[in-house]
Design a protein around this motif. Structure first.
Motif, PDB file in Angstrom:
ATOM      1  N   ILE A  46       0.339  41.079 -37.534  1.00 49.42           N
ATOM      2  CA  ILE A  46      -0.662  40.692 -38.866  1.00 49.42           C
ATOM      3  C   ILE A  46      -1.257  39.890 -39.099  1.00 49.42           C
ATOM      4  CG2 ILE A  46       0.089  40.423 -40.971  1.00 49.42           C
ATOM      5  CD1 ILE A  46       2.701  42.447 -40.460  1.00 49.42           C
ATOM      6  N   GLY A  47      -1.360  38.881 -38.943  1.00 48.29           N
ATOM      7  CA  GLY A  47      -2.371  38.072 -39.716  1.00 48.29           C
ATOM      8  C   GLY A  47      -3.796  37.485 -38.467  1.00 48.29           C
ATOM      9  N   ALA A  48      -4.495  37.388 -38.798  1.00 49.70           N
ATOM     10  CA  ALA A  48      -6.341  37.181 -37.909  1.00 49.70           C
ATOM     11  C   ALA A  48      -6.049  36.692 -36.669  1.00 49.70           C
ATOM     12  CB  ALA A  48      -6.791  36.856 -39.142  1.00 49.70           C
ATOM     13  N   PRO A  49      -7.094  36.180 -36.078  1.00 49.54           N
ATOM     14  CA  PRO A  49      -7.408  35.290 -35.178  1.00 49.54           C
ATOM     15  C   PRO A  49      -7.929  33.984 -35.340  1.00 49.54           C
ATOM     16  CG  PRO A  49      -9.114  37.066 -35.059  1.00 49.54           C
ATOM     17  CD  PRO A  49      -8.205  37.659 -35.953  1.00 49.54           C
ATOM     18  N   SER A  50      -7.241  32.710 -34.249  1.00 54.05           N
ATOM     19  CA  SER A  50      -8.572  31.860 -34.880  1.00 54.05           C
ATOM     20  C   SER A  50      -9.181  31.551 -34.888  1.00 54.05           C
ATOM     21  CB  SER A  50      -8.184  31.151 -33.765  1.00 54.05           C
ATOM     22  OG  SER A  50      -8.490  31.903 -32.721  1.00 54.05           O
ATOM     23  N   VAL A  51     -10.346  32.650 -34.774  1.00 54.06           N
ATOM     24  CA  VAL A  51     -11.998  33.178 -34.602  1.00 54.06           C
ATOM     25  C   VAL A  51     -12.318  32.907 -36.375  1.00 54.06           C
ATOM     26  CG1 VAL A  51     -12.124  35.168 -34.451  1.00 54.06           C
ATOM     27  CG2 VAL A  51     -14.100  33.723 -33.419  1.00 54.06           C
ATOM     28  N   GLU A  52     -11.344  33.901 -36.781  1.00 51.98           N
ATOM     29  CA  GLU A  52     -11.635  34.143 -37.948  1.00 51.98           C
ATOM     30  C   GLU A  52     -11.451  32.288 -39.245  1.00 51.98           C
ATOM     31  OE1 GLU A  52     -10.214  38.431 -39.679  1.00 51.98           O
ATOM     32  OE2 GLU A  52     -11.447  39.094 -38.066  1.00 51.98           O
ATOM     33  N   ALA A  57      -2.808  27.208 -33.451  1.00 49.69           N
ATOM     34  CA  ALA A  57      -1.264  26.261 -33.690  1.00 49.69           C
ATOM     35  C   ALA A  57      -0.160  27.469 -34.685  1.00 49.69           C
ATOM     36  CB  ALA A  57      -0.960  24.943 -34.597  1.00 49.69           C
ATOM     37  N   THR A  58      -0.512  27.921 -35.849  1.00 44.73           N
ATOM     38  CA  THR A  58      -0.114  28.936 -36.613  1.00 44.73           C
ATOM     39  C   THR A  58      -0.345  30.288 -35.612  1.00 44.73           C
ATOM     40  OG1 THR A  58      -1.029  27.939 -38.664  1.00 44.73           O
ATOM     41  CG2 THR A  58      -0.881  30.820 -38.654  1.00 44.73           C
ATOM     42  N   VAL A  59      -1.467  30.921 -35.145  1.00 47.23           N
ATOM     43  CA  VAL A  59      -1.157  32.384 -34.784  1.00 47.23           C
ATOM     44  C   VAL A  59      -0.564  32.143 -33.574  1.00 47.23           C
ATOM     45  CG1 VAL A  59      -3.374  33.926 -33.434  1.00 47.23           C
ATOM     46  CG2 VAL A  59      -4.017  32.895 -34.993  1.00 47.23           C
ATOM     47  N   ARG A  80       1.295  39.888 -20.238  1.00 48.78           N
ATOM     48  CA  ARG A  80       0.944  40.399 -19.347  1.00 48.78           C
ATOM     49  C   ARG A  80      -0.387  38.416 -19.842  1.00 48.78           C
ATOM     50  NH1 ARG A  80      -0.501  44.524 -16.021  1.00 48.78           N
ATOM     51  NH2 ARG A  80      -2.368  44.557 -16.969  1.00 48.78           N
ATOM     52  N   ARG A  81      -1.152  39.269 -20.967  1.00 48.52           N
ATOM     53  CA  ARG A  81      -1.524  37.802 -21.628  1.00 48.52           C
ATOM     54  C   ARG A  81      -1.116  38.036 -23.205  1.00 48.52           C
ATOM     55  NH1 ARG A  81      -5.714  37.380 -18.272  1.00 48.52           N
ATOM     56  NH2 ARG A  81      -5.799  39.125 -16.239  1.00 48.52           N
ATOM     57  N   ALA A  82      -1.380  36.501 -23.569  1.00 43.50           N
ATOM     58  CA  ALA A  82      -1.413  36.061 -24.797  1.00 43.50           C
ATOM     59  C   ALA A  82      -3.118  35.629 -25.519  1.00 43.50           C
ATOM     60  CB  ALA A  82      -0.447  35.442 -25.659  1.00 43.50           C
ATOM     61  N   PHE A  83      -3.255  36.580 -26.776  1.00 38.67           N
ATOM     62  CA  PHE A  83      -4.407  36.771 -27.212  1.00 38.67           C
ATOM     63  C   PHE A  83      -4.374  35.799 -28.616  1.00 38.67           C
ATOM     64  CE2 PHE A  83      -4.638  40.182 -24.174  1.00 38.67           C
ATOM     65  CZ  PHE A  83      -5.598  39.635 -23.781  1.00 38.67           C
ATOM     66  N   SER A  84      -5.229  34.642 -28.638  1.00 40.63           N
ATOM     67  CA  SER A  84      -5.098  34.050 -30.124  1.00 40.63           C
ATOM     68  C   SER A  84      -6.286  33.530 -31.055  1.00 40.63           C
ATOM     69  CB  SER A  84      -4.734  33.110 -30.431  1.00 40.63           C
ATOM     70  OG  SER A  84      -5.228  32.236 -28.947  1.00 40.63           O
ATOM     71  N   SER A  85      -7.874  33.774 -29.970  1.00 38.73           N
ATOM     72  CA  SER A  85      -8.868  33.505 -30.582  1.00 38.73           C
ATOM     73  C   SER A  85      -9.800  34.742 -31.451  1.00 38.73           C
ATOM     74  CB  SER A  85     -10.405  33.238 -29.094  1.00 38.73           C
ATOM     75  OG  SER A  85     -11.590  32.922 -29.635  1.00 38.73           O
ATOM     76  N   LEU A  86     -10.258  35.920 -29.985  1.00 35.66           N
ATOM     77  CA  LEU A  86     -10.119  37.331 -30.780  1.00 35.66           C
ATOM     78  C   LEU A  86      -9.832  38.154 -31.053  1.00 35.66           C
ATOM     79  CD1 LEU A  86     -13.480  36.980 -28.239  1.00 35.66           C
ATOM     80  CD2 LEU A  86     -13.703  36.098 -30.167  1.00 35.66           C
ATOM     81  N   PHE A  87      -8.371  37.885 -30.823  1.00 36.72           N
ATOM     82  CA  PHE A  87      -7.351  38.905 -31.663  1.00 36.72           C
ATOM     83  C   PHE A  87      -6.178  37.959 -31.113  1.00 36.72           C
ATOM     84  CE2 PHE A  87      -4.192  42.360 -30.179  1.00 36.72           C
ATOM     85  CZ  PHE A  87      -4.819  42.978 -30.914  1.00 36.72           C
ATOM     86  N   ASN A  88      -5.569  38.861 -32.809  1.00 35.03           N
ATOM     87  CA  ASN A  88      -4.042  38.119 -32.497  1.00 35.03           C
ATOM     88  C   ASN A  88      -2.981  39.058 -31.999  1.00 35.03           C
ATOM     89  OD1 ASN A  88      -1.887  37.063 -33.111  1.00 35.03           O
ATOM     90  ND2 ASN A  88      -1.709  36.748 -35.898  1.00 35.03           N
ATOM     91  N   GLY A  89      -2.518  38.744 -30.459  1.00 36.86           N
ATOM     92  CA  GLY A  89      -2.012  40.279 -30.496  1.00 36.86           C
ATOM     93  C   GLY A  89      -0.882  39.052 -28.467  1.00 36.86           C
ATOM     94  N   GLN A 294     -12.387  45.339 -31.578  1.00 37.75           N
ATOM     95  CA  GLN A 294     -12.612  44.019 -32.381  1.00 37.75           C
ATOM     96  C   GLN A 294     -12.696  42.721 -32.671  1.00 37.75           C
ATOM     97  OE1 GLN A 294      -8.561  43.489 -35.228  1.00 37.75           O
ATOM     98  NE2 GLN A 294      -8.336  46.126 -34.051  1.00 37.75           N
ATOM     99  N   ALA A 295     -12.663  42.371 -31.116  1.00 38.53           N
ATOM    100  CA  ALA A 295     -13.032  41.541 -30.621  1.00 38.53           C
ATOM    101  C   ALA A 295     -14.629  40.871 -30.696  1.00 38.53           C
ATOM    102  CB  ALA A 295     -12.113  40.921 -29.526  1.00 38.53           C
TER     103      ALA A 295
END
Length: 872
Positions: A46-52, A57-59, A80-89, A294-295
């Motif tokens: 639900i939360g926005a990614p860090s680029v926003e 750390a919150t993401v 497989r992967r975790a994304f925090s910069s351009l996409f939160n998920g 989105q990214a």
């Protein structure tokens, strides 16, 4: 006008609808493999990614909370992967039957299928550098280089693709495989995310990425794309020959990749400081909210110009589709989604008339001199022309005319070759150029070229009338002697699912010669929106060299405002403009984009549908940043409209093409813009065309022309006639979906009278449904079949895609667990007791209102037969 409209509609429908076979008989079982869903999913939180602006750390804490919630629910998955910069998920691999369980976890906003993206096979046709030179001339890139001195200096372009052959002289390499170290003087950054053997559609070790610091290319597609952007050497000169590159390899040598790998490459390209990023790839039929889209839009917010191909699912493509086929990331809100126009073509001569052609991939290049007598094996109505073996020697020494249809181009060409043919001329069975490949075993050793259906009919008549000779030549032609400058038959139709205008504009992509890995010949001619997108990326680099202060939005606005709409490829001689929802603003013109001192706001208009929620009155302002007063005349240029998609057949098709312009009312037809920031203004009111069928897509251009004839600024618009929410999503197909189904022996079986399930192993209820259109939300609820008591939700999903064919379906498994909540706080899970239940599907349509309560008029529902839960 009505008579012309009627006759055009009939002609266009006959020309553009691929086919409409009789409905298939309904089935009582379908194979599991037919379900369009798999194991790989993006879990969007639900939360926005860090680029926003959120703390990384919150993401990452939200990622940890998801993992904990999955563990507490007893769910297993491979991360497989975790994304925090351009996409939160996260990107996860799960059992398909567990998808709904993950969707209902607290903190989950949406689940998006991780799409497989095809890497084009490294088959090639020989070509000549003149092909790339003519492509550059179609956008004015040659003039920008030679007259304006623009080369893309100081601009970094990221290529997310199959890598780049850094040894190729086009990129400063020494011309010897393995002889150039990475990074090099021109390929200054990059990473190989997957390795040579990776293939997401393969098995075993091929599914496991083996990253490598060196993003070398063993496929060819990425090298070809990079050559278009900025090759400079080895006989190749691209659009912006002095840019520097970042190469982000996301494909193995063959096969497919997955969109989570592409998302990882986007994050790396951002970290490496790319100025422009090109993505000649995509996942068809997606929302602007798809993770890669989105990214990409978020990167635009960071000042990076994002350019992407719109897709190759046009009616004339190898995987034909119709409206709403545009792919992500090209459908991204702030991404420049690029359509393809055909390049100028070499021609052969018949009876003094040039016939522009496209060489087939995997066949020798035609000669530029010599003559051959012509023959034909069918007529313009033959469905299976040359699909059966031909008599040996019957075509000895001839150039053979063969119509597309029924069997592969390789089979047709092989049969002709075995009958002694010296060349094959393939002609299309739908509008547009024919970009064929004859790859196969045994190899085709004679020239094979593709031409349009109209050209084929002309040659068929000539051959029928008497002896006909084909003369090879060096002549290069465009429309009207070929398809050069017209929209490519494979280029996908928009709009986007939210009715935003896509594609944004176009560039040459049909029949483009460019660099290729040295090991694969050094050069090749390829076709696709993969080839048009890098033209625009290169044009953006030229614009940034000219004015480094330009923001991505200004680059897009200038490119769109100065683009040139082209005539309808189905019958260009009629003079009607091709669909806005296929060519966007038209063919890019970089010289005009660089030199213009005028910017329109808005630079494009999405009219949506006729729902009163959407305004049909707009004010267009053209700002003059130049030093002179400019007087304008303002007019409306209509483009052709299309009817809604058909709902039968092996693939979606257009139900018609119509000349039915919108009624456009202009507040004024003249205006003056003062210099140094002065504004020319017009208020525009649009009314949908009465003559169109419901849910047709229409469009056109509001055009400002300076009275001295020196300047033109256009604003494209597109909209839907009628009520978008009347689009049926849950269509039954020939199989009568939705189904309550059982799974056994690899087949789903329909249970129209209800069924009993133990919830052991695969003995669980499956709901099978065909989604004929993209939808905003999907809700599945459980009710007691006797009392009607609500047992809450099985799933709540957002931004659903549609099925790729009129007969496809998605399968949803239910494990007997429901939840209460909407994901914003911890959900309450309920295991329903043994008993009798029904599942209610609710689909909120693409632009349906959903403030607290779904509007009934925007919602479709279906209730299952009785499901009896009988755990042992």
């Amino acid at each position: 006008m009505k008579k012309k409209l009627a006759s055009l509609a009939l002609a266009a429908t006959a020309a553009l609808v691929l086919f409409a076979p009789a409905p298939a008989l309904a089935q009582v079982s379908v194979p599991v493999e037919a379900a369009e869903a798999g194991r790989l999913w993006f879990v969007e939180l639900i939360g926005a990614p860090s680029v926003e602006g959120r703390a990384d750390a919150t993401v990452k804490a939200e990622h940890a909370a998801f993992r904990a919630a999955a563990k507490a629910a007893g769910l297993t998955f491979t991360e497989r992967r975790a994304f925090s910069s351009l996409f939160n998920g996260l990107a996860v691999s799960i059992e398909p039957r567990d998808r709904l369980k993950f969707a209902r976890l607290s903190g989950v906003k949406a689940m998006h299928a991780i799409e497989s993206v095809q890497a084009p096979s490294p088959e090639q046709a020989a070509g000549s550098a003149i092909d790339l030179a003519t492509a550059l001339s179609l956008t004015g890139a040659d003039v920008a280089q030679n007259a304006l001195g623009l080369k893309g200096r100081g601009v970094m372009v990221g290529i997310i693709d199959t890598g780049i052959d850094i040894d190729h002289p086009a990129f400063g390499g020494g011309g010897v495989p393995g002889g150039t170290a990475f990074p090099s003087a021109r390929v200054v950054a990059g990473y190989d995310f997957v390795g040579d053997a990776f293939n997401s559609s393969g098995a075993g070790a091929a599914l496991v990425p083996v990253p490598d610091p060196n993003p070398d290319d063993c496929n060819g597609h990425g090298t070809h794309v990079a050559g278009i952007v900025g090759g400079n050497g080895g006989g190749i000169k691209g659009v912006a020959p002095e840019v520097k590159f970042g190469a982000y390899r996301v494909f193995g040598c063959t096969g497919t990749t997955t969109s989570d790998v592409i998302l990882a490459a986007l994050e790396q390209a951002h970290a490496d400081g790319m100025t422009i990023i090109n993505q000649s790839l995509g996942a068809a039929r997606q929302w602007p909210q798809y993770p890669t889209a989105q990214a990409s839009s978020r990167l635009v917010n960071k000042g990076i110009v994002m350019v992407a191909s719109i897709g190759n699912n046009g009616p004339g493509g190898s995987s034909p589709d119709a409206l709403f086929a545009a792919g992500a990331p090209g459908v991204g809100e702030k991404v420049i989604g690029v359509a393809s126009f055909d390049n100028a073509q070499r021609a052969f001569m018949v009876n003094g008339t040039p016939f522009g052609y496209t060489p087939a991939s995997a066949a020798p290049l035609p000669p530029t001199s010599g003559s051959l007598p012509m023959a034909k094996t069918g007529t313009p109505t033959t469905a299976n022309d040359a699909c059966l073996p031909l008599a040996p020697g019957s075509l000895a020494g001839r150039a053979v005319l063969i119509r597309r249809g029924t069997c592969a181009f390789h089979i047709k060409s092989l049969n002709a070759m075995n009958a002694g043919a010296a060349a094959v001329v393939l002609y299309n069975n739908v509008a547009g150029a024919l970009n064929a490949t004859v790859a196969g075993t045994p190899a085709i050793t004679i020239p094979v070229v593709g031409i349009t259906a109209a050209q084929g009919a002309t040659l068929d008549a000539a051959i029928a009338a008497g002896p006909t000779t084909l003369n090879w030549s060096t002549e290069v032609v465009a429309f009207p002697f070929g398809t050069g400058g017209l929209i490519s038959g494979f280029s996908s139709f928009g709009l986007a699912a939210d009715l935003s205008l896509k594609p944004d504009l176009g560039a040459p992509g049909g029949g483009i010669f460019s660099a290729y890995p040295l090991e694969l010949g050094g050069g090749a001619t390829l076709s696709g929106t993969s080839m048009s997108s890098p033209h625009v990326a290169g044009l953006a680099a030229l614009m940034l060299e000219s004015n480094p202060r330009l923001k991505p939005a200004a680059i897009q606005a200038r490119l769109q405002g100065t683009a040139q709409p082209k005539p309808w490829s189905g019958n260009p001689g009629l003079g009607f403009l091709d669909h806005v929802h296929r060519q966007g603003a038209g063919m890019a013109d970089v010289v005009a984009a660089v030199q213009t001192t005028f910017t329109a706001t808005p630079n494009e208009i999405a009219l949506h549908d006729d729902d009163p929620r959407y305004h049909k009155e707009f004010t267009i302002q053209v700002v003059n940043s130049g030093r002179s007063w400019v007087d304008w005349t303002i007019s409306h240029e209509p483009a052709l409209a299309t009817g809604p998609n058909t709902q039968t057949g092996a693939s979606y098709a257009l139900s018609g093409v119509f000349l039915a312009p919108a009624t456009v009312t202009l507040s004024n037809t003249t205006a003056t813009s003062p210099p140094r920031g002065g504004v020319a203004m017009v208020a525009v009111k649009f009314t949908s065309p009465d003559a169109l069928p419901e849910r047709s897509i229409y469009g056109g251009y509001i055009t400002f022309r300076s009275t001295d004839g020196k300047h033109v600024v256009r604003v494209p618009y597109a909209g839907m006639k009628g009520d978008y929410q009347s689009t049926q999503v849950l269509t039954p197909t020939a199989n009568g979906f939705p189904w309550l189904a059982t799974l056994s022996g690899g087949f789903f079986s329909n249970q129209p009278a209800g069924a009993t399930y133990t919830l052991v192993g695969d003995d669980i209820p499956y709901i099978l449904a065909h989604f004929d259109h993209l939808s905003r939300r999907l809700k599945m609820e459980v009710f007691d079949a006797i009392t009607g008591r609500a047992w809450h939700n099985i799933t709540l999903e957002q931004y659903m895609t549609r099925n790729s064919t009129p007969g496809g379906f998605f399968a949803f498994a239910w494990d007997g667990v429901t939840f209460r909540g909407n994901g914003t706080r911890p959900n309450q899970y309920l295991e329903v007791p043994n008993g009798q239940y029904v599942v209610k599907i609710s689909v909120l349509k693409a632009l349906g209102e959903d403030d607290l309560i779904w509007v009934p008029e925007h919602t479709e529902t279906w209730t299952s037969p009785v499901i009896t839960i009988a755990r042992p």
